[in-house]
Motif scaffolding. Structure first.
Motif, short mmCIF file in Angstrom:
data_model
loop_
_atom_site.label_atom_id
_atom_site.label_comp_id
_atom_site.label_asym_id
_atom_site.label_seq_id
_atom_site.Cartn_x
_atom_site.Cartn_y
_atom_site.Cartn_z
N SER A 9 0.84 -1.19 0.00
CA SER A 9 0.00 0.00 0.00
C SER A 9 0.88 1.24 0.00
O SER A 9 1.77 1.36 0.83
N TYR A 10 0.63 2.17 -0.94
CA TYR A 10 1.39 3.43 -0.94
C TYR A 10 0.77 4.41 0.04
O TYR A 10 1.46 4.97 0.88
N SER A 11 -0.54 4.63 -0.10
CA SER A 11 -1.16 5.72 0.66
C SER A 11 -2.21 5.24 1.66
O SER A 11 -2.94 6.05 2.22
N GLY A 12 -2.31 3.93 1.88
CA GLY A 12 -3.16 3.43 2.96
C GLY A 12 -4.50 2.84 2.54
O GLY A 12 -5.17 2.20 3.35
N ASN A 13 -4.93 3.03 1.28
CA ASN A 13 -6.25 2.50 0.88
C ASN A 13 -6.29 0.98 0.91
O ASN A 13 -7.25 0.37 1.41
N THR A 14 -5.26 0.36 0.36
CA THR A 14 -5.23 -1.12 0.32
C THR A 14 -5.12 -1.65 1.75
O THR A 14 -5.75 -2.67 2.09
N VAL A 70 -3.55 -0.40 -8.02
CA VAL A 70 -3.18 -0.15 -9.42
C VAL A 70 -2.26 1.05 -9.43
O VAL A 70 -2.48 2.02 -8.71
N GLY A 72 -0.62 3.41 -12.55
CA GLY A 72 -0.39 3.63 -13.98
C GLY A 72 -0.95 2.51 -14.84
O GLY A 72 -0.24 1.97 -15.69
N LEU A 73 -2.22 2.16 -14.61
CA LEU A 73 -2.95 1.14 -15.41
C LEU A 73 -2.37 -0.27 -15.28
O LEU A 73 -2.64 -1.14 -16.11
N THR A 99 -6.99 -2.51 -5.26
CA THR A 99 -7.72 -1.25 -5.07
C THR A 99 -7.32 -0.29 -6.18
O THR A 99 -6.18 -0.27 -6.62
N GLU A 100 -8.30 0.47 -6.63
CA GLU A 100 -8.06 1.45 -7.70
C GLU A 100 -8.90 2.69 -7.42
O GLU A 100 -9.82 2.66 -6.60
N TYR A 101 -8.59 3.75 -8.13
CA TYR A 101 -9.33 5.00 -7.97
C TYR A 101 -10.42 5.12 -9.02
O TYR A 101 -11.55 5.49 -8.74
N LEU A 102 -10.07 4.78 -10.24
CA LEU A 102 -10.95 5.05 -11.38
C LEU A 102 -12.14 4.09 -11.41
O LEU A 102 -12.03 2.96 -10.93
N MET A 107 -9.73 0.54 -16.59
CA MET A 107 -8.77 1.61 -16.30
C MET A 107 -7.67 1.12 -15.35
O MET A 107 -7.16 1.87 -14.51
N ARG A 138 -15.02 1.78 -2.05
CA ARG A 138 -14.30 2.07 -0.79
C ARG A 138 -15.10 3.02 0.09
O ARG A 138 -14.98 2.99 1.30
#
Ligand SMILES: Cc1cc2nc3c(=O)[nH]c(=O)nc-3n(C[C@H](O)[C@H](O)[C@H](O)COP(=O)(O)O)c2cc1C
Length: 155
Positions: A9-14, A70, A72-73, A99-102, A107, A138
């Motif tokens: 996890s980079y920013s905590g979402n995962t 994800v 960069g796709l 986990t993804e944003y888009l 995407m 989420r």
């Protein structure tokens, strides 16, 4: 049944989603250990080479759950670096999530899920379920809990 959750996890979402998984599985009387893959160079966000720091040992667990974002796709390069060097899973069952944003799977979510699944199968793991969790999902943790609850019998 001891379940190892191996996530990045980079920013905590995962990590937040992984904690929801842990809660649901523990309610179903599973013993769960959550491990986060880390890098020496502070999450290797840029183009610098990835140097893994904490590399969880999958052989400690009866079955596994892998989760990653994800980027960069594509599947997070840190998760790719970890899985590439991971020892054989010896036919252990694995659940996977991304986990993804888009909002649309095309995407990056669907491709990342395929990459994760393929890397696990190349290491003789058996993928028993797959989830893509986007920003909209989420925002509704109860949906995630319901999704996870449906999979706890897979182990
Ligand atoms: C550099 C970067 C690239 C990203 N690329 C994508 C993408 O291609 N598709 C997508 O749906 N989300 C993308 N995202 C969003 C993340 O996948 C999403 O926010 C994820 O939940 C982050 O998980 P984490 O907080 O565990 O690191 C990107 C985020 C970053 C920072």
């Amino acid at each position: 049944m001891h379940i190892g959750m191996i996530i990045q996890s980079y920013s905590g979402n995962t990590l937040d989603v992984a904690n929801l998984y842990k809660q649901v599985l523990e309610k179903n009387n599973h013993h769960v250990t959550l491990e986060v893959i880390t890098t020496k160079n502070k999450n290797a966000q840029g183009n610098e080479p990835i140097e893994l720091n904490h590399t969880p040992d999958p052989s400690l667990y009866d079955c596994l759950i892998f989760g990653a974002p994800v980027k960069g796709l594509s599947l997070s390069p840190i998760m790719i670096a970890y899985l590439t060097k991971m020892p054989s899973l010896k036919k252990k069952k694995a659940g996977i999530f991304i986990t993804e944003y888009l909002p649309f799977a095309w995407m990056g979510g669907a491709k990342s899920l395929d990459q994760l699944s393929q890397l696990i199968e190349e290491h003789q793991g058996t993928v028993v379920y797959k989830h893509v969790i986007n920003l909209e999902t989420r925002r509704q943790p109860e949906k995630i809990i319901e999704l996870i609850a449906r999979c706890t019998d897979d182990f």
